[in-house]
Scaffold this active site. Structure first.
Site, short mmCIF file in Angstrom:
data_model
loop_
_atom_site.label_atom_id
_atom_site.label_comp_id
_atom_site.label_asym_id
_atom_site.label_seq_id
_atom_site.Cartn_x
_atom_site.Cartn_y
_atom_site.Cartn_z
N GLU A 103 -4.37 3.13 7.55
CA GLU A 103 -4.31 3.06 5.81
C GLU A 103 -4.98 4.26 4.94
OE1 GLU A 103 -4.43 -0.82 4.03
OE2 GLU A 103 -5.82 -0.19 2.32
N SER B 7 -10.35 -0.20 4.02
CA SER B 7 -10.01 -0.19 5.39
C SER B 7 -9.06 0.62 6.10
CB SER B 7 -8.74 -1.26 5.12
OG SER B 7 -9.41 -2.92 4.75
N ARG C 294 1.12 -0.98 -0.19
CA ARG C 294 0.13 -0.08 -0.13
C ARG C 294 0.93 1.11 -0.14
NH1 ARG C 294 -2.37 -3.64 -1.07
NH2 ARG C 294 -4.22 -4.94 -0.50
#
Ligand SMILES: Cc1cc2nc3c(=O)[nH]c(=O)nc-3n(C[C@H](O)[C@H](O)[C@H](O)COP(=O)(O)OP(=O)(O)OC[C@H]3O[C@@H](n4cnc5c(N)ncnc54)[C@H](O)[C@@H]3O)c2cc1C
Length: 302
Positions: A295, A225, A174
């Site tokens: 995140e 998320s 990510r």
């Protein structure tokens, strides 16, 4: 500020707005106003915007579909550049595609699968833009952008434009080089896909979508998320084990369906979400000694 808006409008660079509420541009439906909000219609427009930003020394931020953002209730200082349909071009050359940073990832994966090209099945339920997905190295179902990207066309803060190779993008879980080291705007990306069986690809996409519908709160405003997985552990599992599913602060609530999703259950403010994030972090740290990191990107005035 009024003078700057007039000057920007005279540059003919697409939509230019003052004090645009960002709640209208995020999937959480939360966020105060951007001082200056610009939705450019072309790469040329973005170049002009970047020159303006440099000249006036203004803070800036590119956004796509706002699906990984928590924007402060007090909004964002400076210029927000939204990449949308103006940067939504697509060229297909055999199994290589070149696509604008503003293209929707979901509609791209649907379109590509119907052409019998494989590689983007993982993206079928990721509601971001191509640019946001490259910046985040978005992924799911064991794959991510780094597996298909050959190069990305980036406009940097100093006004230069470069094609960065997959290696130069420094992708990891990510993250990409754009997040800290080299801030820039993804104008377009080139993906290398593989020719496959159209029926099998479309069916895999459907399976991925069905799985999401069964496990994620798709019918509530949210930002996917909230926490990065502290691998090999999963944030959602830790939060569920801690008994936090359904816990809420103000209008922000931990989804009953998935522990790693915070939903806007009704008029949530960014402050509600921030308090809930802190509560989860403290609880998980106290119970399991694990430090969760977000995140979702938290941006805007403090
Ligand atoms: C229901 C739901 C499910 C999700 N599932 C997943 C999932 O399975 N996997 C996953 O990885 N993510 C998932 N996400 C999160 C999100 O969709 C991705 O992170 C996506 O890539 C963000 O793209 P965006 O265009 O919305 O970016 P934004 O949220 O607008 O921005 C995110 C970051 O990208 C930067 N950015 C945006 N566009 C550009 C650009 N053109 N150039 C440079 N920087 C840019 C912004 O500055 C910001 O820092 C989910 C979100 C939701 C709401």
């Amino acid at each position: 500020m009024d003078e700057m808006i007039t000057e920007l409008q005279s540059l003919n660079i697409g939509k230019v707005k003052n004090n645009e509420p960002l709640a209208q541009h995020t999937t959480m439906k939360i966020g105060g106003p951007a001082d200056i909000f610009i939705e450019p219609s072309s790469v040329e427009d973005i170049k002009k915007v970047m020159n303006f930003i440099k000249e006036k020394n203004l803070p800036w931020r590119a956004i796509g579909r706002g699906s990984n953002l928590l924007v402060s209730d007090s909004g964002i200082e400076g210029v927000v550049i939204k990449l949308g349909t103006g940067l939504g071009h697509l060229t297909i050359n055999g199994s290589t595609i070149t696509v604008g940073g503003g293209h929707s990832l979901v509609s791209l994966s649907t379109l590509i699968s119907k052409k019998g090209l494989s590689g983007l099945e993982f993206a079928s339920g990721i509601p971001g833009s191509v640019g946001g997905a490259v910046y985040m190295n978005a992924g799911a179902h064991g794959s991510d952008i780094s597996k298909i990207l050959t190069k990305a066309h980036i406009l940097f803060e100093d006004g230069t434009i470069e094609w960065l190779t997959n290696e130069e993008m420094e992708f990891s879980y990510r993250t990409s080089v754009l997040q800290q080291k080299r801030p820039g705007i993804v104008l377009e990306a080139e993906f290398k896909l593989t020719e496959g069986d159209r029926t099998a690809i479309v069916s895999q996409m459907q399976k991925n979508k069905d799985y999401r519908k069964e496990t994620q709160p798709w019918n509530y405003p949210c930002a996917g998320s909230i926490f990065r997985n502290p691998l090999p552990q999963y944030a959602g599992k830790l939060i569920e084990d801690a008994g936090l599913k359904g816990f809420s602060i103000g209008g922000a609530k931990i989804s009953e369906m998935h522990g790693n999703f915070i939903v806007n259950a009704g008029n949530a403010t960014a402050e509600d979400v921030l308090q809930l994030i802190q509560h989860v972090k403290d609880t998980i740290h106290n119970l399991y000694g694990v430090k969760l990191e977000t995140e979702v990107e938290i941006i805007g005035r403090k």
